[in-house]
Scaffold this motif. Structure first.
Motif, PDB file in Angstrom:
ATOM      1  N   VAL A 100      40.692  51.399  45.404  1.00  0.00           N
ATOM      2  CA  VAL A 100      40.811  50.783  46.726  1.00  0.00           C
ATOM      3  C   VAL A 100      40.194  49.384  46.715  1.00  0.00           C
ATOM      4  CG1 VAL A 100      40.291  51.031  49.177  1.00  0.00           C
ATOM      5  CG2 VAL A 100      40.768  53.062  47.802  1.00  0.00           C
ATOM      6  N   GLN A 101      39.087  49.223  45.991  1.00  0.00           N
ATOM      7  CA  GLN A 101      38.483  47.889  45.874  1.00  0.00           C
ATOM      8  C   GLN A 101      39.461  46.898  45.247  1.00  0.00           C
ATOM      9  OE1 GLN A 101      34.672  49.547  44.034  1.00  0.00           O
ATOM     10  NE2 GLN A 101      33.905  47.643  44.953  1.00  0.00           N
ATOM     11  N   MET A 102      40.214  47.325  44.228  1.00  0.00           N
ATOM     12  CA  MET A 102      41.179  46.425  43.594  1.00  0.00           C
ATOM     13  C   MET A 102      42.247  45.976  44.581  1.00  0.00           C
ATOM     14  SD  MET A 102      40.369  45.598  40.573  1.00  0.00           S
ATOM     15  CE  MET A 102      41.932  44.810  40.169  1.00  0.00           C
ATOM     16  N   ALA A 103      42.690  46.903  45.443  1.00  0.00           N
ATOM     17  CA  ALA A 103      43.669  46.532  46.461  1.00  0.00           C
ATOM     18  C   ALA A 103      43.095  45.502  47.426  1.00  0.00           C
ATOM     19  CB  ALA A 103      44.131  47.772  47.219  1.00  0.00           C
ATOM     20  N   LEU A 104      41.834  45.687  47.811  1.00  0.00           N
ATOM     21  CA  LEU A 104      41.176  44.742  48.708  1.00  0.00           C
ATOM     22  C   LEU A 104      40.931  43.392  48.037  1.00  0.00           C
ATOM     23  CD1 LEU A 104      38.665  47.251  50.317  1.00  0.00           C
ATOM     24  CD2 LEU A 104      40.427  45.982  51.562  1.00  0.00           C
ATOM     25  N   ARG A 109      42.699  37.715  47.766  1.00  0.00           N
ATOM     26  CA  ARG A 109      42.958  36.659  46.761  1.00  0.00           C
ATOM     27  C   ARG A 109      41.738  36.391  45.882  1.00  0.00           C
ATOM     28  NH1 ARG A 109      47.760  33.970  48.470  1.00  0.00           N
ATOM     29  NH2 ARG A 109      48.272  34.359  50.663  1.00  0.00           N
ATOM     30  N   ARG A 110      41.092  37.466  45.427  1.00  0.00           N
ATOM     31  CA  ARG A 110      39.914  37.315  44.573  1.00  0.00           C
ATOM     32  C   ARG A 110      40.173  37.809  43.143  1.00  0.00           C
ATOM     33  NH1 ARG A 110      35.094  37.308  47.661  1.00  0.00           N
ATOM     34  NH2 ARG A 110      34.005  36.905  45.697  1.00  0.00           N
ATOM     35  N   ILE A 111      41.436  38.043  42.792  1.00  0.00           N
ATOM     36  CA  ILE A 111      41.783  38.560  41.467  1.00  0.00           C
ATOM     37  C   ILE A 111      41.240  37.669  40.358  1.00  0.00           C
ATOM     38  CG2 ILE A 111      43.705  38.961  39.869  1.00  0.00           C
ATOM     39  CD1 ILE A 111      43.401  41.224  41.749  1.00  0.00           C
ATOM     40  N   PHE A 112      41.284  36.362  40.569  1.00  0.00           N
ATOM     41  CA  PHE A 112      40.872  35.432  39.514  1.00  0.00           C
ATOM     42  C   PHE A 112      39.469  34.867  39.763  1.00  0.00           C
ATOM     43  CE2 PHE A 112      45.545  35.266  39.658  1.00  0.00           C
ATOM     44  CZ  PHE A 112      45.812  35.742  38.381  1.00  0.00           C
ATOM     45  N   ASP A 113      38.682  35.600  40.533  1.00  0.00           N
ATOM     46  CA  ASP A 113      37.292  35.206  40.757  1.00  0.00           C
ATOM     47  C   ASP A 113      36.476  35.610  39.519  1.00  0.00           C
ATOM     48  OD1 ASP A 113      34.676  34.867  41.520  1.00  0.00           O
ATOM     49  OD2 ASP A 113      34.912  35.821  43.472  1.00  0.00           O
ATOM     50  N   LEU A 114      36.091  34.613  38.723  1.00  0.00           N
ATOM     51  CA  LEU A 114      35.395  34.866  37.463  1.00  0.00           C
ATOM     52  C   LEU A 114      33.885  34.956  37.627  1.00  0.00           C
ATOM     53  CD1 LEU A 114      37.375  32.409  35.136  1.00  0.00           C
ATOM     54  CD2 LEU A 114      37.855  34.816  35.626  1.00  0.00           C
ATOM     55  N   PHE A 115      33.402  34.728  38.836  1.00  0.00           N
ATOM     56  CA  PHE A 115      31.966  34.642  39.027  1.00  0.00           C
ATOM     57  C   PHE A 115      31.389  35.819  39.816  1.00  0.00           C
ATOM     58  CE2 PHE A 115      33.704  30.357  38.667  1.00  0.00           C
ATOM     59  CZ  PHE A 115      33.004  29.888  37.565  1.00  0.00           C
ATOM     60  N   SER A 116      32.239  36.796  40.153  1.00  0.00           N
ATOM     61  CA  SER A 116      31.779  37.959  40.904  1.00  0.00           C
ATOM     62  C   SER A 116      32.130  39.232  40.146  1.00  0.00           C
ATOM     63  CB  SER A 116      32.421  37.999  42.301  1.00  0.00           C
ATOM     64  OG  SER A 116      32.113  36.834  43.038  1.00  0.00           O
ATOM     65  N   LYS A 117      31.255  40.214  40.223  1.00  0.00           N
ATOM     66  CA  LYS A 117      31.510  41.500  39.615  1.00  0.00           C
ATOM     67  C   LYS A 117      32.430  42.303  40.533  1.00  0.00           C
ATOM     68  CE  LYS A 117      29.093  45.405  37.495  1.00  0.00           C
ATOM     69  NZ  LYS A 117      27.762  46.014  37.233  1.00  0.00           N
ATOM     70  N   LEU A 121      32.512  43.943  44.951  1.00  0.00           N
ATOM     71  CA  LEU A 121      33.314  43.322  45.998  1.00  0.00           C
ATOM     72  C   LEU A 121      33.933  44.371  46.925  1.00  0.00           C
ATOM     73  CD1 LEU A 121      35.202  40.602  43.907  1.00  0.00           C
ATOM     74  CD2 LEU A 121      33.306  40.223  45.503  1.00  0.00           C
ATOM     75  N   TYR A 122      33.801  44.165  48.228  1.00  0.00           N
ATOM     76  CA  TYR A 122      34.481  44.955  49.260  1.00  0.00           C
ATOM     77  C   TYR A 122      34.189  46.452  49.150  1.00  0.00           C
ATOM     78  CZ  TYR A 122      36.870  40.492  49.334  1.00  0.00           C
ATOM     79  OH  TYR A 122      37.128  39.150  49.365  1.00  0.00           O
ATOM     80  N   ARG A 123      33.017  46.789  48.672  1.00  0.00           N
ATOM     81  CA  ARG A 123      32.666  48.199  48.525  1.00  0.00           C
ATOM     82  C   ARG A 123      32.609  48.907  49.891  1.00  0.00           C
ATOM     83  NH1 ARG A 123      30.277  51.551  44.763  1.00  0.00           N
ATOM     84  NH2 ARG A 123      29.055  53.271  45.674  1.00  0.00           N
ATOM     85  N   ASP A 124      31.977  48.286  50.875  1.00  0.00           N
ATOM     86  CA  ASP A 124      31.862  48.905  52.189  1.00  0.00           C
ATOM     87  C   ASP A 124      33.232  49.084  52.837  1.00  0.00           C
ATOM     88  OD1 ASP A 124      29.147  49.021  51.884  1.00  0.00           O
ATOM     89  OD2 ASP A 124      28.740  47.234  53.103  1.00  0.00           O
TER      90      ASP A 124
END
Length: 258
Positions: A100-104, A109-117, A121-124
């Motif tokens: 579900v996090q991958m869908a979020l 538009r964070r697929i290519f965010d290289l600076f975040s684990k 992301l979007y766990r809540d």
């Protein structure tokens, strides 16, 4: 209550075969609409035109007044049209929550965010979606361990991750056990009732169709031959003739409990 979707004069041919012929209908906000018909009636072709996988030969598809015809599927998805498929597609090596996090992440538009684990992301938000479908307790389970019915529920959460106005469900209960079918469609009906999304679904199981849909469209040989409530469709002589060869769409015993 305004229309979420307006379909006008939708037609599609493949060579000399007219798969969909001059189909028109509306979908209201908060409506749970079933699209039924015999094999080859044009249901999947119609679906594929609604979300941009196929371009109609003629006709118009408007979502909240915005024309969708000619727009690529990914952009249609961005505009608010989600879809689930007959065969589930999840990342089996990932957990339920991570799927579900991958869908979020994709939606934001964070697929290519290289600076975040990614797992941070979007766990809540993902947990809230899992709570919505009743799977929060399974958040940390690998998808490879899930039963088929649970995978179908997870797919619903993934489809809801980008907050669609319209959700298309192509035979959502295919391959499921009877109790799983009831649970999934009741869950979807509850989500519709809360105002989260409007739904169009195709289905061969008439128990599912009559138990949960607000309105039913019937296709035959690409043409829309009837639309109405469950009672109206049951009583329609043409539907009885073309769909089940004159037999009853619903047994008397089942009708008593509908």
């Amino acid at each position: 209550m305004g229309n979420v979707l307006e379909v006008r004069s939708l037609s599609k041919s493949f060579g000399g075969i007219r798969a969909v012929r001059d189909v028109s209908f509306d979908l209201k906000r908060g409506e749970f609409l079933a699209l039924i018909g015999p094999n080859g009636a044009g249901k999947t072709t119609c679906f594929n035109m609604l979300n941009g996988y196929l371009r109609p030969d003629t006709g118009s598809v408007k979502l909240l007044g915005r024309e969708l015809v000619g727009i690529p599927p990914r952009k249609v998805w961005r505009m608010g049209v989600g879809r689930t498929f007959q065969i589930t597609e999840t990342f089996r090596s990932m957990t339920v929550l991570e799927n579900v996090q991958m869908a979020l992440i994709s939606h934001n538009r964070r697929i290519f965010d290289l600076f975040s684990k990614a797992t941070a992301l979007y766990r809540d938000e993902a947990l809230k979606l899992l709570e919505l479908i009743g799977m929060a307790a399974q958040a940390d389970r690998p998808c490879a361990e899930l039963a088929y019915g649970d995978l179908k529920q997870l797919e619903l959460a993934i489809a809801l991750a980008h907050d669609p106005d319209l959700l298309l469900m192509d035979e959502p209960t295919a391959g499921m056990a009877p109790n799983e079918r009831i649970a999934l469609m009741q869950l979807t009906a509850d989500i519709v009732a809360r105002g989260h999304v409007s739904v169009i679904f195709t289905e061969h199981d008439m128990d599912v169709v009559f138990a949960h849909s607000h309105r039913i469209l019937v296709l035959n040989r690409g043409e829309l031959i009837a639309e109405g409530t469950g009672d109206e469709i049951r009583a329609n002589a043409l539907v009885q003739e073309v769909y089940l060869g004159g037999g009853s769409l619903f047994h008397e015993k089942e009708t008593a409990h509908a």
